[in-house]
Motif scaffolding. Structure first.
Motif, mmCIF file in Angstrom:
data_model
loop_
_atom_site.group_PDB
_atom_site.id
_atom_site.type_symbol
_atom_site.label_atom_id
_atom_site.label_comp_id
_atom_site.label_asym_id
_atom_site.label_seq_id
_atom_site.Cartn_x
_atom_site.Cartn_y
_atom_site.Cartn_z
ATOM 1 N N ARG A 164 0.495 -1.228 -0.531
ATOM 2 C CA ARG A 164 -0.174 -0.132 -0.280
ATOM 3 C C ARG A 164 1.220 1.326 -0.051
ATOM 4 N N ALA A 165 1.843 1.212 0.460
ATOM 5 C CA ALA A 165 2.567 2.822 0.174
ATOM 6 C C ALA A 165 3.771 2.441 -0.451
ATOM 7 N N SER A 166 3.713 1.257 -1.832
ATOM 8 C CA SER A 166 4.382 1.282 -2.479
ATOM 9 C C SER A 166 3.340 2.242 -3.399
ATOM 10 N N CYS A 167 2.072 1.752 -3.180
ATOM 11 C CA CYS A 167 1.359 2.559 -4.211
ATOM 12 C C CYS A 167 0.889 4.065 -4.523
ATOM 13 N N ALA A 195 3.280 -5.411 -7.903
ATOM 14 C CA ALA A 195 3.500 -3.745 -8.287
ATOM 15 C C ALA A 195 1.632 -3.375 -8.665
ATOM 16 N N MET A 196 2.004 -3.860 -10.273
ATOM 17 C CA MET A 196 1.155 -3.514 -11.276
ATOM 18 C C MET A 196 -0.199 -4.335 -10.448
ATOM 19 N N LEU A 197 -0.457 -5.469 -10.137
ATOM 20 C CA LEU A 197 -1.131 -6.287 -9.760
ATOM 21 C C LEU A 197 -2.095 -5.119 -8.812
ATOM 22 N N THR A 198 -1.177 -4.652 -7.599
ATOM 23 C CA THR A 198 -1.991 -4.774 -5.923
ATOM 24 C C THR A 198 -2.100 -3.132 -6.768
ATOM 25 N N ARG A 199 -1.351 -2.457 -7.474
ATOM 26 C CA ARG A 199 -1.781 -1.055 -7.497
ATOM 27 C C ARG A 199 -3.086 -0.865 -8.095
ATOM 28 N N THR A 200 -3.023 -1.417 -9.107
ATOM 29 C CA THR A 200 -4.529 -1.350 -10.067
ATOM 30 C C THR A 200 -5.798 -1.371 -8.784
ATOM 31 N N ALA A 201 -5.854 -2.913 -8.167
ATOM 32 C CA ALA A 201 -6.790 -3.041 -7.231
ATOM 33 C C ALA A 201 -6.622 -1.568 -5.928
ATOM 34 N N TYR A 202 -5.891 -0.634 -4.962
ATOM 35 C CA TYR A 202 -6.195 0.342 -4.688
ATOM 36 C C TYR A 202 -6.573 0.934 -4.860
ATOM 37 N N GLU A 203 -6.081 1.903 -7.214
ATOM 38 C CA GLU A 203 -6.770 2.585 -6.991
ATOM 39 C C GLU A 203 -7.680 2.748 -8.010
ATOM 40 N N GLY A 204 -8.545 1.916 -8.018
ATOM 41 C CA GLY A 204 -10.024 1.408 -8.397
ATOM 42 C C GLY A 204 -9.760 1.385 -9.916
ATOM 43 N N GLY A 205 -8.510 0.884 -10.544
ATOM 44 C CA GLY A 205 -8.136 1.129 -12.037
ATOM 45 C C GLY A 205 -8.059 -0.180 -12.255
ATOM 46 N N CYS A 206 -7.534 -0.908 -13.861
ATOM 47 C CA CYS A 206 -7.713 -2.204 -14.306
ATOM 48 C C CYS A 206 -6.528 -2.416 -15.149
ATOM 49 N N LEU A 207 -5.701 -3.761 -14.493
ATOM 50 C CA LEU A 207 -5.211 -4.756 -14.812
ATOM 51 C C LEU A 207 -5.184 -5.438 -16.214
#
Length: 487
Positions: A164-167, A195-207
């Motif tokens: 989460r901190a990285s995102c 990082a991309m898998l988690t980042r899109t989930a935290y930000e409401g985006g799409c992988l």
């Protein structure tokens, strides 16, 4: 502090928004949440719980994302294994993790004895789990293996809080985006892919998940599927530009992070001419991906940028004292994205940290603006197309060949891959340079680790301390036409 599963939160807030796309098929947050709930129920039925490890051998596949989020809901730890490794290389990694459950994508199961089929794992009749999809922020989520210069595998333990901190840090650096669509060409057994898998989930985006890198598929994702962000290494960036014949990118594409080593200035210029904003970055597994990245409004391709918000970087000398701007030394990192430690290796963990700082054992220098230039990925590390190669591991394989008395492997610059390994070998009496060395290595090493060339020497050059003088070998390799650029 307890945190909720971002997939469940996304399903509650925007259930119809696309969360995952793979091979032409898409999953909304609502659909993805239902799939994760089914996998969670199957894990619960198997008795999987807090702290249990699950080893996985797979290329990037939607099932990996279902498993990843389901493991979080039951408190189990995800241990992805590099799908490029051989059976011999995988065995010690599995032993180190001691998993309660081992899964593998069906075509890879022969490399992981006893592994169950990933595709067949979830119970199709399983009811949705009733478990509250939340966990403690400091819960270990992933064990990712990385090797030191000795080649001994070490499992970096990354927590939910670190991801989460990285995102957050990356998002602050790149700027706001309502729903980023990250192009997932990095494998999910690498920290960059996760990082991309988690980042899109935290930000409401799409992988936009791809099983493997394919330049034409990447360009379709950019031109047709609305990819807004991507991560490349220099070689893949060049292939993307070649495939599109330098045709300009649409305005929907925001930027690409470029890691895996220095990027040629000419390539960055070419990318920007095509409207592709390329930001150089430096990161490592132990810091949950990015540490420094160029800022979009200040990128000039000369450095790997300043530390991300919330992270600190310093350069220290051999005595541990902080060095001044412009002085070369060891790179150290501090911040909330750092690993919890190495799995079951307390000595290695203590050696990696001091006073809250992580010793990266990379060599670099910072400028007056705090921007990092990386000079060396550890003393002997070879970086081939973004993959780390360790001479000790290759030399150990060569040492078992009956014709070889000793060997030394060095990295030599190569325009396409960045670096390739070259092996210098000393033959046993009565032997000539074997023709089967390439095949010999391939029995135990992934293809990208096999030396590009083998050179026979009477003796290896050594210094007064009897250590092999690798710079001498490197210089010798580069001075011979067979190893020069374009060979």
């Amino acid at each position: 502090m307890r945190v909720g599963c971002p997939i469940h939160e996304g399903a509650r807030r925007h259930p119809e928004a696309e969360a995952l796309r793979f091979a032409g098929r898409g999953w909304t947050f609502g659909e993805l949440d239902g799939e994760v709930a089914r996998w969670t129920a199957t894990l619960e039925a198997r008795g999987m719980g807090q702290g249990d490890r699950v080893a996985l051998l797979s290329t990037s596949h939607p099932a990996v994302t279902f498993l990843f989020w389901a493991l979080g809901r039951v408190g189990a730890v995800f241990a992805p294994l590099n799908a490029r490794l051989t059976r011999a290389e995988l065995e010690p990694l599995v032993d180190a993790v001691a998993p309660r459950l081992t899964l593998a994508l069906e075509p890879l199961r022969d490399r992981l004895p006893g592994a169950e089929s990933l595709e067949a794992f979830p119970d199709r009749e399983a009811a949705s789990s009733s478990r509250p999809p939340e966990w403690e922020a400091d819960t270990p989520r992933v064990i990712l293996f990385t090797s030191g210069t000795t080649g001994r595998p070490k499992g970096a333990v990354l927590t939910e809080a670190a991801f989460r901190a990285s995102c957050r840090a990356s998002a602050l650096n790149l700027g706001p985006h309502p729903a980023p669509r990250w192009l997932g060409t990095l494998p999910l057994f690498h920290v960059g892919g996760l990082a991309m898998l988690t980042r899109t989930a935290y930000e409401g985006g799409c992988l936009l998940l791809h099983e493997r890198f394919d330049a034409d598929a990447v360009n379709r994702a950019i031109d047709v599927e609305g990819a807004s962000h991507a991560s490349f290494v220099a070689t893949t960036l060049e292939r993307v530009l070649d495939a599109r014949a330098d045709r300009r990118l649409p305005d929907t594409f925001r930027c690409a992070l470029i890691g895996g080593g220095p990027v040629p200035t000419a390539l960055l210029t070419r990318a920007r001419a095509a409207g592709l904003r390329a930001l150089q970055t430096y990161g490592l597994t132990e810091a949950c991906s990015q540490v420094t990245t160029e800022r979009p409004d200040e990128a000039d391709g000369r450095t790997a940028g300043p530390p991300l918000p919330g992270l600190e970087v310093r350069i220290v000398g051999t005595d541990g004292a902080t060095l001044a701007v412009g002085q070369e030394g060891d790179v150290e990192v501090r911040g909330s994205t750092l690993m919890a430690g190495y799995w079951n290796q307390p000595d290695a963990t203590r050696d990696a940290f001091h006073d809250g700082w992580l010793r990266t054992r990379d060599v670099g220098v910072t400028d007056a603006r705090g921007r990092l230039t990386l000079l060396s990925r550890r003393t002997d590390l070879i970086v081939r197309g973004g993959e780390n190669l360790y001479p000790a591991e290759i030399e150990a394989v060569l040492a078992n060949h009956p014709a070889i008395a000793e060997s030394a492997v060095v990295g030599v610059p190569e325009p396409h891959w960045g670096e390739v390994p070259v092996a210098f070998v000393v033959l046993r009496p009565g032997h000539v340079l074997p023709e089967d060395l390439d095949a010999w290595c391939r029995q135990s090493l992934a293809r990208f680790k096999v030396p590009a060339h083998f050179v026979a020497l009477e003796t290896l050059p050594r210094n007064a301390m009897s250590k092999v003088e690798r710079p001498v070998l490197r210089k010798r390799a580069m001075s011979q036409a067979v190893f020069q650029a374009g060979s």
